[in-house]
Design a protein around this motif. Structure first.
Motif, PDB file in Angstrom:
ATOM      1  N   TYR A   3       2.264   6.044 -37.048  1.00  8.28           N
ATOM      2  CA  TYR A   3       1.956   5.646 -38.416  1.00  8.28           C
ATOM      3  C   TYR A   3       0.941   4.510 -38.458  1.00  8.28           C
ATOM      4  N   GLU A   4       0.091   4.416 -37.434  1.00  5.20           N
ATOM      5  CA  GLU A   4      -0.993   3.456 -37.455  1.00  5.20           C
ATOM      6  C   GLU A   4      -2.187   4.062 -38.190  1.00  5.20           C
ATOM      7  N   LYS A   5      -2.976   3.216 -38.798  1.00  8.66           N
ATOM      8  CA  LYS A   5      -4.132   3.715 -39.529  1.00  8.66           C
ATOM      9  C   LYS A   5      -5.086   4.431 -38.575  1.00  8.66           C
ATOM     10  N   SER A  78      -1.042   5.469 -46.713  1.00 12.70           N
ATOM     11  CA  SER A  78      -1.267   4.207 -46.031  1.00 12.70           C
ATOM     12  C   SER A  78      -2.078   4.402 -44.750  1.00 12.70           C
ATOM     13  N   TYR A  79      -1.551   5.190 -43.798  1.00 12.75           N
ATOM     14  CA  TYR A  79      -2.240   5.263 -42.509  1.00 12.75           C
ATOM     15  C   TYR A  79      -3.432   6.223 -42.526  1.00 12.75           C
ATOM     16  N   GLN A  81      -5.380   6.056 -45.121  1.00 17.74           N
ATOM     17  CA  GLN A  81      -6.299   5.196 -45.872  1.00 17.74           C
ATOM     18  C   GLN A  81      -6.880   5.879 -47.117  1.00 17.74           C
TER      19      GLN A  81
END
Length: 208
Positions: A3-5, A78-79, A81
């Protein structure tokens, strides 16, 4: 997938390597909505599935994928963007719209410039026809040339505004000065006509 961008590659609103078609599908829907309120956007899919009609502020669309759960779509936004990509999407879209408006304006001005040049050529031709027409009285010739001179000055002024070019050729200078010359010519012609008529009347008079 973590769940990292994700790392985005230009154009960042297009499908990325670490993005599924389903994820990108919902991004595309988000790109086109009227505002960037992600919470409102996520809630709009409540109770819907693939093939259902999705409605958002008056627009309607049949869904091609099952919407993810609200928490999942929140994570995606969110991840993946969503907001950054939406901003880039609309920046490019506005840039393209400005480019198209500029091209349309340039095309219109080019066409308008052609019309002005045609009008100047037409005025020149009419002026010559008036000058060469032996059946037109001199004072009417003067009046016609005066009107042509005024039309030319108006057209040249518009032409200068449209093109941004300072026109300083002989033809323009002649056109701009014709007005004064024609008035002098007309006055002289009328005086000559009056003198001729007076002489004729004097010749016809009987002094006996």
């Amino acid at each position: 997938m973590g769940y990292e961008k994700i790392e985005l590659v230009e154009p960042i609103y297009e499908l990325q390597d670490k993005e599924t078609e389903r994820q990108h599908y919902f991004l595309e829907l988000y790109l086109e909505v009227s505002d960037d309120n992600i919470t409102k956007f996520i809630k709009s899919f409540k109770g819907l599935g693939k093939g259902d009609e999705w409605q958002y502020e008056g627009s309607k669309k049949e869904l091609s994928f099952n919407p993810p759960k609200p928490r999942t779509l929140t994570l995606w936004s969110s991840y993946l963007q969503y907001k950054n990509r939406r901003r880039a999407y609309w920046e490019d879209k506005f840039k393209e719209m400005r480019k198209q408006r500029k091209e349309r304006a340039e095309k219109f001005l080019s066409s308008f410039q052609d019309d002005l040049e045609d009008e100047l050529a037409s005025n020149k031709r009419i002026s010559k026809e008036i000058e060469m027409d032996g059946q037109v009285f001199p004072h009417l010739k003067g009046k016609g040339k005066n009107e042509i001179a005024f039309a030319n000055k108006t057209t040249w002024d518009i032409y200068k505004e449209v093109t941004g070019v300072e026109v300083a050729n002989t033809e323009q200078n002649v056109n701009l000065n014709v007005d004064a010359d024609v008035k002098q010519e007309t006055n002289a012609t009328l005086k000559a006509e009056k003198l001729i008529k007076l002489k004729q009347r004097m010749d016809e008079m009987d002094y006996d």
